[in-house]
Every structure is written in structure tokens, then in C-alpha cells.
Design an enzyme around this catalytic site. Sequence first.
Site, PDB file in Angstrom:
ATOM      1  N   GLU A  80       1.049  -0.664   0.256  1.00 42.07           N
ATOM      2  CA  GLU A  80      -0.318   0.059  -0.508  1.00 42.07           C
ATOM      3  C   GLU A  80       1.510   1.567   0.290  1.00 42.07           C
ATOM      4  O   GLU A  80       0.679   2.265  -0.653  1.00 42.07           O
ATOM      5  CB  GLU A  80      -0.986  -0.100   1.287  1.00 42.07           C
ATOM      6  CG  GLU A  80      -2.020   1.083   1.964  1.00 42.07           C
ATOM      7  CD  GLU A  80      -2.645   1.734   1.057  1.00 42.07           C
ATOM      8  OE1 GLU A  80      -3.246   1.132  -0.380  1.00 42.07           O
ATOM      9  OE2 GLU A  80      -3.958   1.832   1.084  1.00 42.07           O
ATOM     10  N   THR A 102      -4.071   9.394  -4.167  1.00 46.05           N
ATOM     11  CA  THR A 102      -4.203   9.311  -3.034  1.00 46.05           C
ATOM     12  C   THR A 102      -2.505   9.880  -2.618  1.00 46.05           C
ATOM     13  O   THR A 102      -2.598  10.564  -1.887  1.00 46.05           O
ATOM     14  CB  THR A 102      -3.600   7.664  -2.403  1.00 46.05           C
ATOM     15  OG1 THR A 102      -5.190   7.243  -2.296  1.00 46.05           O
ATOM     16  CG2 THR A 102      -3.241   7.990  -0.603  1.00 46.05           C
TER      17      THR A 102
HETATM   18  N1  HSE Z   1      -5.823   7.679   5.210  1.00 47.32           N
HETATM   19  C1  HSE Z   1      -5.351   7.338   3.429  1.00 47.32           C
HETATM   20  C2  HSE Z   1      -5.656   9.206   3.232  1.00 47.32           C
HETATM   21  C3  HSE Z   1      -6.424   6.746   2.645  1.00 47.32           C
HETATM   22  O1  HSE Z   1      -6.174   9.935   3.441  1.00 47.32           O
HETATM   23  O2  HSE Z   1      -4.218   9.578   2.237  1.00 47.32           O
HETATM   24  C4  HSE Z   1      -6.127   7.389   1.837  1.00 47.32           C
HETATM   25  O3  HSE Z   1      -5.713   5.733   0.592  1.00 47.32           O
END
Ligand code: HSE
Length: 309
Positions: free
Chosen positions: A131, A184
Site C-alpha cells: 500500500e 492518494t
Molecule cells: N488514510 C489514507 C489517506 C486513505 O487519506 O491518505 C487513502 O489511502
Amino acid sequence: MSAMLKSVTVFAPASISNVGPGFDVLGFAIEGMGDKITLSHRTDAEYVIEALGAELPLDPKRNVATVALKSFCDSLGHKGGFDITIEKNFKPGSGLGSSASSAAGTVFAANELLGKEYPKTQLIGYAIDGEAVASGNRHGDNIVPCMLGGFVGVKACDPFEGFSLNYPEDLKVLIIFPDVPIKTSEARQILPEQISMTSGIQQAANMAGLIKGMTEGDYDLIRSSLKDNFAQPFRKTLIPMYDQVEEVVMASGASGFNISGSGPTMFAFFREGDEQSALKGKINQLYHSEGIKVQLHESTVNKNGVELL
Ligand code: HSE
């Protein structure tokens, strides 16, 4: 599981992270969307990726699934190669944990294929390694719900520390996906490095309210607590029609509304039986008038997380 297996296929659910005040902390898995992943042995040491339903990086060093897989296999000392088929039924970059589905699903599949029988909680760190390639950051609020299912809180990633949260059995989710891509990694870059004390206090109050609302099924408290000061004020600028959608959703009597992950997907909570057709019509109309495609999907919390098919 037997070490003799030639191939395994798993389903890894999509997930909603950053639930209200739970930026990088709260997430839940959703029913009906996710990755189907098939992993089989190769006679050489290559990782060969086939992507169906979406364009994904085929370079094993850049694909979240193979980065996670390599991290897991390195820890085992396993040197063999794999064929990996990833079939997506939702779009990467939509804010529904696409990279987490691929990474968690592939590590779980490898654990089964290699007959290792590690508990899911021990696989989380390897999936987060994958990830991190997509987001440039180590966070578990998509990986953990995808792996374990249900509604979860992540206290720490390395090593993993977290917990499952109760939620009302009649909780329903409306997923609103306007088809504009948001990465992201880019959505993280626009966030401020510091927040004010006032903002932090409000966030903590909303977190406390959301947890109590969820565990006790208090929908009024959920509605008033599902708010975020850390990411939503900045990220909403990347989502077309955000304010208008929020207005119609909240006016419809929803039990809360916010951004899913890094967007552009937004989500709203409802109770089973709440009528959503008029609201869906209004959202469709809003995006239609701007020439933007939107997909609406009603779902519930997926309880199982990644599982063998
Ligand atoms: N918590 C993460 C973000 C979730 O907001 O960057 C997205 O992958």
C-alpha cells in the site's frame, strides 16, 4: 491448507477509510465491490501480473500487489515466482481502497498457497508495504478492514495494533463516485503539516461521539460526529460539486456524509429502510448538468474481509 496447492483465488473487498474524524485510523470493508485475485506458482522466479478490468502497473516493483507479495516471500525466504491475476470490479484511484484490496488480497492468497497458516493480523504489515507504494505513506485504514472485514480502528502499523468496532446491524452506506481520478499520494501532499489546537479538540470530540454513536446505534450522534477537520476541508476542493452533494445528502436525512479515503468517492450513512431514490435522482442530476459521470452504489459493511473463493 496444503502446501501442495497449485493455485488459489481470493476475494478482497473494497473499503472506506478516513471515516469522519478517523483520518488514517477508522475504516470499514464494503460488500459487493473488490478484487478477485488468483495466485499460482511458476517454475521460474518471476512475478507476472495480469490485470483485468483496470490498467495497473505490470512492473512488479511498482505494483502494490507484487511489492506486498515480495515483502511476504522475503520474510519467508521463498524464492519462487508467481502468476498473479488481478480482476478489478471498481476503479483504482476512486478512494475505495483499490491498492489495499490488491495488496491485502495477494498476501492472503500467498499465505494460503504456500500453506503457511499465519493469522490475518500477521499479514497486515506486508500488505501495508505494498500500500505504501501507492500512497507514499504507511497507513492501515484500508488494509486492515480489507483483511479482517468489519469496522476497524488502527492505532499503529508497525507493528500492527488495532481493534474492531461494533456498528449498528441496520447500517447502510451509499457510495457516490464521480468519475474523476485522484491519486492518494497527491491528495496527501495538499494536507497541512500542522493543525490548530481548536481543530484537534473538535476532531477528538467528534471521534468520541462517532465511536459512541456506532457502538450504541445512536444515529443522531453518528450524524453530528461524522465530520473531519484534518483532510476534508482541503481534499473537498479536488471533488467536483462536493458542497452541493453534501447539501442534498444531509437534507435527505442521511446519518452523516464525508469523503471516502482520499476521494473522489463520497459516502453517506443511512438506516436500512431509509428511502434513497429521490436523493439518487438529485445527485445524478447535479453531475449530469456538469457533464461528469457518477456511479451510485448501495452497500453494507462486509463482515468477512478477504476470503478464499
Ligand atoms: N488514510 C489514507 C489517506 C486513505 O487519506 O491518505 C487513502 O489511502
